[in-house]
Design a protein around this motif. Structure first.
Motif, PDB file in Angstrom:
ATOM      1  N   THR A 131       3.812 -29.166 -27.877  1.00 12.25           N
ATOM      2  CA  THR A 131       4.438 -29.608 -29.120  1.00 12.25           C
ATOM      3  C   THR A 131       5.536 -30.628 -28.829  1.00 12.25           C
ATOM      4  N   GLU A 132       6.460 -30.250 -27.953  1.00 14.00           N
ATOM      5  CA  GLU A 132       7.613 -31.107 -27.643  1.00 14.00           C
ATOM      6  C   GLU A 132       7.187 -32.479 -27.135  1.00 14.00           C
ATOM      7  N   GLU A 133       6.217 -32.498 -26.209  1.00 14.64           N
ATOM      8  CA  GLU A 133       5.830 -33.766 -25.581  1.00 14.64           C
ATOM      9  C   GLU A 133       4.709 -34.462 -26.343  1.00 14.64           C
ATOM     10  N   GLY A 134       4.224 -33.847 -27.424  1.00 15.76           N
ATOM     11  CA  GLY A 134       3.136 -34.442 -28.177  1.00 15.76           C
ATOM     12  C   GLY A 134       1.912 -34.696 -27.325  1.00 15.76           C
ATOM     13  N   ALA A 135       1.551 -33.702 -26.502  1.00 15.43           N
ATOM     14  CA  ALA A 135       0.438 -33.892 -25.561  1.00 15.43           C
ATOM     15  C   ALA A 135      -0.877 -34.069 -26.312  1.00 15.43           C
ATOM     16  N   SER A 136      -1.755 -34.920 -25.746  1.00  6.36           N
ATOM     17  CA  SER A 136      -3.054 -35.144 -26.370  1.00  6.36           C
ATOM     18  C   SER A 136      -4.176 -34.438 -25.617  1.00  6.36           C
ATOM     19  N   GLU A 137      -3.917 -34.109 -24.337  1.00  2.66           N
ATOM     20  CA  GLU A 137      -4.966 -33.475 -23.540  1.00  2.66           C
ATOM     21  C   GLU A 137      -4.367 -32.486 -22.549  1.00  2.66           C
ATOM     22  N   VAL A 138      -5.000 -31.314 -22.486  1.00  6.18           N
ATOM     23  CA  VAL A 138      -4.633 -30.344 -21.451  1.00  6.18           C
ATOM     24  C   VAL A 138      -5.845 -30.192 -20.538  1.00  6.18           C
ATOM     25  N   ILE A 139      -5.643 -30.492 -19.262  1.00  4.81           N
ATOM     26  CA  ILE A 139      -6.726 -30.380 -18.280  1.00  4.81           C
ATOM     27  C   ILE A 139      -6.536 -29.081 -17.518  1.00  4.81           C
ATOM     28  N   LEU A 140      -7.510 -28.170 -17.642  1.00  5.41           N
ATOM     29  CA  LEU A 140      -7.390 -26.890 -16.952  1.00  5.41           C
ATOM     30  C   LEU A 140      -7.971 -27.038 -15.545  1.00  5.41           C
ATOM     31  N   ALA A 141      -7.093 -27.195 -14.549  1.00  9.56           N
ATOM     32  CA  ALA A 141      -7.541 -27.372 -13.162  1.00  9.56           C
ATOM     33  C   ALA A 141      -7.315 -26.072 -12.405  1.00  9.56           C
ATOM     34  N   LEU A 142      -7.959 -25.013 -12.902  1.00  9.65           N
ATOM     35  CA  LEU A 142      -7.776 -23.698 -12.282  1.00  9.65           C
ATOM     36  C   LEU A 142      -8.922 -23.447 -11.311  1.00  9.65           C
ATOM     37  N   GLY A 143      -8.718 -22.495 -10.428  1.00  4.64           N
ATOM     38  CA  GLY A 143      -9.725 -22.194  -9.413  1.00  4.64           C
ATOM     39  C   GLY A 143     -11.043 -21.768 -10.039  1.00  4.64           C
ATOM     40  N   ALA A 144     -12.152 -22.080  -9.362  1.00  9.56           N
ATOM     41  CA  ALA A 144     -13.481 -21.699  -9.844  1.00  9.56           C
ATOM     42  C   ALA A 144     -13.778 -20.264  -9.430  1.00  9.56           C
ATOM     43  N   THR A 145     -12.786 -19.386  -9.680  1.00  9.33           N
ATOM     44  CA  THR A 145     -12.926 -17.962  -9.370  1.00  9.33           C
ATOM     45  C   THR A 145     -12.977 -17.200 -10.685  1.00  9.33           C
ATOM     46  N   VAL A 146     -13.315 -15.921 -10.618  1.00 10.66           N
ATOM     47  CA  VAL A 146     -13.367 -15.128 -11.845  1.00 10.66           C
ATOM     48  C   VAL A 146     -12.000 -15.139 -12.525  1.00 10.66           C
ATOM     49  N   ASP A 147     -10.942 -14.872 -11.765  1.00 11.75           N
ATOM     50  CA  ASP A 147      -9.597 -14.844 -12.344  1.00 11.75           C
ATOM     51  C   ASP A 147      -9.191 -16.204 -12.899  1.00 11.75           C
ATOM     52  N   GLY A 148      -9.495 -17.255 -12.148  1.00 10.67           N
ATOM     53  CA  GLY A 148      -9.135 -18.600 -12.591  1.00 10.67           C
ATOM     54  C   GLY A 148      -9.842 -18.945 -13.893  1.00 10.67           C
ATOM     55  N   GLN A 149     -11.143 -18.618 -13.983  1.00 11.59           N
ATOM     56  CA  GLN A 149     -11.904 -18.981 -15.172  1.00 11.59           C
ATOM     57  C   GLN A 149     -11.540 -18.097 -16.366  1.00 11.59           C
ATOM     58  N   THR A 150     -11.200 -16.824 -16.110  1.00 14.50           N
ATOM     59  CA  THR A 150     -10.714 -15.956 -17.184  1.00 14.50           C
ATOM     60  C   THR A 150      -9.444 -16.542 -17.784  1.00 14.50           C
ATOM     61  N   THR A 151      -8.550 -16.967 -16.905  1.00 15.45           N
ATOM     62  CA  THR A 151      -7.287 -17.537 -17.345  1.00 15.45           C
ATOM     63  C   THR A 151      -7.536 -18.830 -18.120  1.00 15.45           C
ATOM     64  N   ALA A 152      -8.467 -19.642 -17.636  1.00 14.25           N
ATOM     65  CA  ALA A 152      -8.790 -20.898 -18.310  1.00 14.25           C
ATOM     66  C   ALA A 152      -9.299 -20.622 -19.733  1.00 14.25           C
ATOM     67  N   HIS A 153     -10.205 -19.631 -19.863  1.00 19.31           N
ATOM     68  CA  HIS A 153     -10.723 -19.302 -21.196  1.00 19.31           C
ATOM     69  C   HIS A 153      -9.611 -18.804 -22.104  1.00 19.31           C
ATOM     70  N   TYR A 154      -8.738 -17.969 -21.557  1.00 23.59           N
ATOM     71  CA  TYR A 154      -7.633 -17.448 -22.364  1.00 23.59           C
ATOM     72  C   TYR A 154      -6.760 -18.582 -22.888  1.00 23.59           C
ATOM     73  N   ILE A 155      -6.424 -19.529 -21.996  1.00 25.23           N
ATOM     74  CA  ILE A 155      -5.550 -20.635 -22.395  1.00 25.23           C
ATOM     75  C   ILE A 155      -6.255 -21.519 -23.426  1.00 25.23           C
TER      76      ILE A 155
END
Lengths: 198, 198
Positions: A131-155
């Motif tokens: 909100t503050e920075e008026g971002a236009s894109e969030v790139i989820l560069a999380l690990g290709a692991t179960v935990d990383g992808q779970t977190t990516a989906h949550y976000i």
């Protein structure tokens, strides 16, 4: 067995990841030989960083200022925020030299087992930043692991309310220089599904 | 890429034997996390050893006093002097806890190629010590390499004039825990030639 003072140094060195007792001994003997060129500068650099290192208040990167170099640079205000798990991942992205936006370091992944929830991971802070920075894109560069992808989906779920924000993730496929014969089946499958016209 | 100050520390760490750029980065991030428990004590220990480390004037061991703990201890005055190539070898012998005499660190091996002669190796100093300390035995604990064995033969020759001095060398054979299948032919041959009654 070395003298007590030297042994104490070896024991401390042996606690570094990647060094064991044997390599710590080798390192200490090497350092003693290169006292002026390496040992003293190393001691000073360690003390300086121990005194100065802090997490960036904005993104969680480690630097020696309250706001890190990347968050302070106007050039990096591209409206893109790259979300990574750890500071080491941020540094790896920077070495590639391809990304010109800013980062957000989660500090780990969601984990029910270790009781790591969204609040432990700077996820609320990410929403504020968008909100503050008026971002236009969030790139989820999380690990290709179960935990990383779970977190990516949550976000991704959590950010779906932000209008006009695109949420992307890194491409999966064959690593540069990778030989098919040495790749795991999952990677080959992902690369095939994401095939593109040549 | 980390902040300049942190990158300087990573570059210094990466110059240690056994660490490369990747493990140096990991080590530095680990240190920053464990600032109080590891990083500061490590910096202090490095500075202390950099200031205090010196070669023992008698044997060449590295310690923080002019005469090392072993040379100062009366208990170690057994009349046996164990000759080793490097300080690391002395430390290895001490860890085994079997030898109760004193040491003499050559600092390397004779090498025509690298122009290392007897005077570069504290060999004259060894002869003086034998007389001064009234040594009864010199144990040549040099590497089982061509250079190590050349040096051992040279020293044995040179010491042949000292009456009543026995010159010995470490036994060669199967290492404790060693499996024959994994041993080189030379070691098996040496162990067979030196076989003893069971």
């Amino acid at each position: 067995m070395a003298n007590a003072e030297i042994q104490a140094l070896i024991d401390l060195m042996a606690r570094l990841p990647g060094l064991g007792p044997r390599s710590a001994r080798r390192a200490v003997l090497h350092l003693i030989k290169k006292r002026a060129a390496v040992m003293r500068p190393l001691a000073q650099a360690l003390m300086q960083v121990a005194d100065g290192a802090r997490e960036c208040l904005v993104c969680g990167n480690i630097g020696t200022t309250d706001i890190c170099d990347i968050c302070r640079s106007d050039k990096r205000a591209t409206g893109e925020i790259c979300v990574v798990e750890h500071v080491a991942d941020l540094w790896a992205m920077e070495r590639s030299g391809v990304f010109r936006g800013r980062y957000h370091v989660l500090g780990g992944t969601l984990s029910a087992l270790d009781a790591v929830g969204p609040d432990e991971l700077r996820i609320p802070r990410l929403e504020t930043r968008i909100t503050e920075e008026g971002a236009s894109e969030v790139i989820l560069a999380l690990g290709a692991t179960v935990d990383g992808q779970t977190t990516a989906h949550y976000i991704a779920d959590r950010l779906s309310g932000h209008e006009g924000l695109s949420v992307t993730t890194l491409a999966q496929g064959v690593p540069v220089g990778g030989e098919l014969d040495y790749l795991d089946d999952g990677t080959i499958g992902a690369a095939l599904r994401a095939r593109r016209s040549f």
